[in-house]
Design a protein around this motif. Structure first.
Motif, short mmCIF file in Angstrom:
data_model
loop_
_atom_site.label_atom_id
_atom_site.label_comp_id
_atom_site.label_asym_id
_atom_site.label_seq_id
_atom_site.Cartn_x
_atom_site.Cartn_y
_atom_site.Cartn_z
N ILE A 193 -7.99 -3.14 -0.71
CA ILE A 193 -8.96 -2.49 0.17
C ILE A 193 -8.48 -1.11 0.62
O ILE A 193 -9.15 -0.11 0.37
CB ILE A 193 -9.31 -3.40 1.38
CG1 ILE A 193 -10.07 -4.64 0.89
CG2 ILE A 193 -10.15 -2.63 2.39
CD1 ILE A 193 -10.30 -5.69 1.96
N PRO A 194 -7.31 -0.99 1.30
CA PRO A 194 -6.86 0.35 1.69
C PRO A 194 -6.51 1.22 0.49
O PRO A 194 -6.72 2.44 0.52
CB PRO A 194 -5.63 0.08 2.55
CG PRO A 194 -5.14 -1.27 2.12
CD PRO A 194 -6.38 -2.03 1.78
N THR A 195 -5.99 0.60 -0.57
CA THR A 195 -5.61 1.36 -1.76
C THR A 195 -6.82 2.04 -2.38
O THR A 195 -6.82 3.25 -2.66
CB THR A 195 -4.95 0.44 -2.80
OG1 THR A 195 -3.78 -0.15 -2.23
CG2 THR A 195 -4.56 1.22 -4.05
N MET A 196 -7.88 1.26 -2.58
CA MET A 196 -9.06 1.81 -3.24
C MET A 196 -9.85 2.74 -2.34
O MET A 196 -10.43 3.72 -2.79
CB MET A 196 -9.93 0.66 -3.76
CG MET A 196 -9.25 -0.12 -4.88
SD MET A 196 -10.14 -1.62 -5.33
CE MET A 196 -11.62 -0.92 -6.04
N PHE A 243 0.83 -1.21 0.00
CA PHE A 243 0.00 0.00 0.00
C PHE A 243 0.87 1.26 0.00
O PHE A 243 0.58 2.23 -0.70
CB PHE A 243 -0.93 0.00 1.21
CG PHE A 243 -1.64 1.31 1.42
CD1 PHE A 243 -2.62 1.74 0.53
CD2 PHE A 243 -1.31 2.13 2.50
CE1 PHE A 243 -3.27 2.95 0.71
CE2 PHE A 243 -1.95 3.35 2.68
CZ PHE A 243 -2.93 3.76 1.79
N GLY A 244 1.95 1.24 0.80
CA GLY A 244 2.83 2.40 0.86
C GLY A 244 3.47 2.73 -0.47
O GLY A 244 3.54 3.89 -0.88
N VAL A 245 3.93 1.68 -1.18
CA VAL A 245 4.51 1.89 -2.51
C VAL A 245 3.49 2.50 -3.46
O VAL A 245 3.77 3.45 -4.20
CB VAL A 245 5.03 0.54 -3.07
CG1 VAL A 245 5.41 0.68 -4.55
CG2 VAL A 245 6.23 0.06 -2.27
N THR A 246 2.26 1.96 -3.42
CA THR A 246 1.21 2.48 -4.29
C THR A 246 0.91 3.94 -3.96
O THR A 246 0.74 4.77 -4.86
CB THR A 246 -0.08 1.65 -4.12
OG1 THR A 246 0.18 0.30 -4.47
CG2 THR A 246 -1.18 2.18 -5.02
N LEU A 285 3.97 6.28 -5.09
CA LEU A 285 4.03 6.38 -6.56
C LEU A 285 2.77 7.03 -7.12
O LEU A 285 2.83 7.74 -8.13
CB LEU A 285 4.22 4.99 -7.17
CG LEU A 285 5.58 4.32 -6.91
CD1 LEU A 285 5.65 2.97 -7.61
CD2 LEU A 285 6.72 5.21 -7.37
N GLY A 286 1.63 6.79 -6.48
CA GLY A 286 0.39 7.41 -6.94
C GLY A 286 0.44 8.92 -6.83
O GLY A 286 -0.02 9.64 -7.72
N ALA A 322 2.52 -2.47 -9.49
CA ALA A 322 1.54 -2.90 -10.49
C ALA A 322 0.21 -2.18 -10.32
O ALA A 322 -0.49 -1.89 -11.31
CB ALA A 322 1.33 -4.41 -10.41
N GLN A 323 -0.16 -1.86 -9.08
CA GLN A 323 -1.41 -1.13 -8.87
C GLN A 323 -1.38 0.25 -9.51
O GLN A 323 -2.37 0.70 -10.08
CB GLN A 323 -1.68 -0.99 -7.36
CG GLN A 323 -2.09 -2.29 -6.69
CD GLN A 323 -2.75 -2.05 -5.35
OE1 GLN A 323 -3.90 -2.42 -5.15
NE2 GLN A 323 -2.04 -1.44 -4.44
N VAL A 324 -0.23 0.90 -9.43
CA VAL A 324 -0.08 2.23 -10.02
C VAL A 324 -0.13 2.14 -11.54
O VAL A 324 -0.78 2.94 -12.21
CB VAL A 324 1.22 2.89 -9.56
CG1 VAL A 324 1.40 4.26 -10.22
CG2 VAL A 324 1.23 3.04 -8.04
#
Length: 284
Positions: free
Chosen positions: A207-210, A101-104, A107-108, A167-169
């Motif tokens: 979940i936390p990302t979205m 989550f932190g990486v996302t 980078l987000g 990958a999420q980003v």
């Protein structure tokens, strides 16, 4: 078509496609060409409905991860992937979720500051669907070869966690890629050969990302005053439809991948992407 029916259909499309590896953003951008463009608040709300469904599915798993810091182990049956972890392993798993989550998040923010925006044309979405299908088949092929040599690996490594965050980003920048598809298959390529374990980790980190992305977008909507003009009845219908259909879709997917590969989703992406590439030049 009435506005409520259009809202219902968009909620259903979001619920079905958000966590299946076929791209919710791509499907919604295409669907809005027929059902009408919706407000940012509407799109935020139906995404929140899909996230809520996953929270409901993983509610016991999330509780067990939290309780691991009190020293209580979680039974394997509490995990939809049926993975039994000791208390230290549960804590380690939680830290890896936090790292992804932190990486996302970092980078987000960088992507946002650089001004990258999602293209809303059908053609790049079509190509992302096709290339994503190739990516899925290749990832499963190499994961299966590794599993044949080393056996099924359910462990999430730190490398997997970091790559899932990246990958999420990437999936967020390129609609049609599919967040779940990008993250599940990067996990498979990076060493987690179990489809169920890869899916569980990516759904949990989603979940936390979205929720964070939804909250960020919601603040912009509130500040702009856009919410004052919203059709709340249509929004409520779409939110409920998204929650219910996402719950059913994720439950089905978790059972399906226990005994099946993702090949059917790759084939679907090929056909949809090819159809769009053929139709767009014709002006359809």
């Amino acid at each position: 078509m009435t506005d409520l029916i259009a809202a219902l259909l968009l909620g259903i499309i979001e619920g079905i496609t958000e966590f299946l590896p076929i791209s919710s953003t791509g499907h919604l951008l295409i669907a809005e060409r027929w059902l009408g463009h919706r407000s940012d608040l509407f799109n935020i709300s139906i995404q929140a409905g899909a996230i809520l469904a996953v929270v409901l599915i993983y509610r016991q798993r999330l509780w067990d991860l939290a309780m691991s810091f009190t020293g209580r182990p979680a039974p394997a049956e509490h995990s939809p992937a049926h993975i039994a972890l000791t208390v230290p392993e549960e804590r380690d798993y939680t830290f890896k979720l936090a790292a992804a989550f932190g990486v996302t998040a970092v980078l987000g923010v960088v992507v946002k500051k650089l001004g990258f925006e999602l293209p809303d044309q059908v053609t790049p979405i079509a190509w992302a669907l096709v290339l994503g299908g190739v990516w899925m088949i290749a990832a499963e092929h190499f994961a299966a070869k590794r599993a044949a040599v080393m056996g099924e690996r359910t462990r999430i490594t730190w490398t997997v966690a970091i790559l899932v965050g990246i990958a999420q980003v990437v999936a967020g920048v390129f609609p049609g890629t599919s967040r779940s598809g990008a993250t599940i298959f990067i996990a498979l390529l990076a060493g987690t050969t179990s489809r169920a374990a890869a899916a569980e980790f990516t759904f949990l980190v989603g979940i936390p990302t979205m929720f964070a992305a939804t909250a960020y977008e919601l603040l912009d909507v509130v500040r702009s005053g856009e919410a004052a003009h919203e059709d709340w009845t249509a929004l409520a219908v779409a939110f409920a439809a998204s929650t219910i259909t996402a719950f059913i879709a994720v439950k089905w997917l978790l059972r399906y991948i226990q005994t099946h590969r993702f090949t059917v989703f790759a084939i679907y992406r090929f056909f949809l992407g090819a159809a769009l590439l053929l139709l767009v030049p014709a002006g359809s």
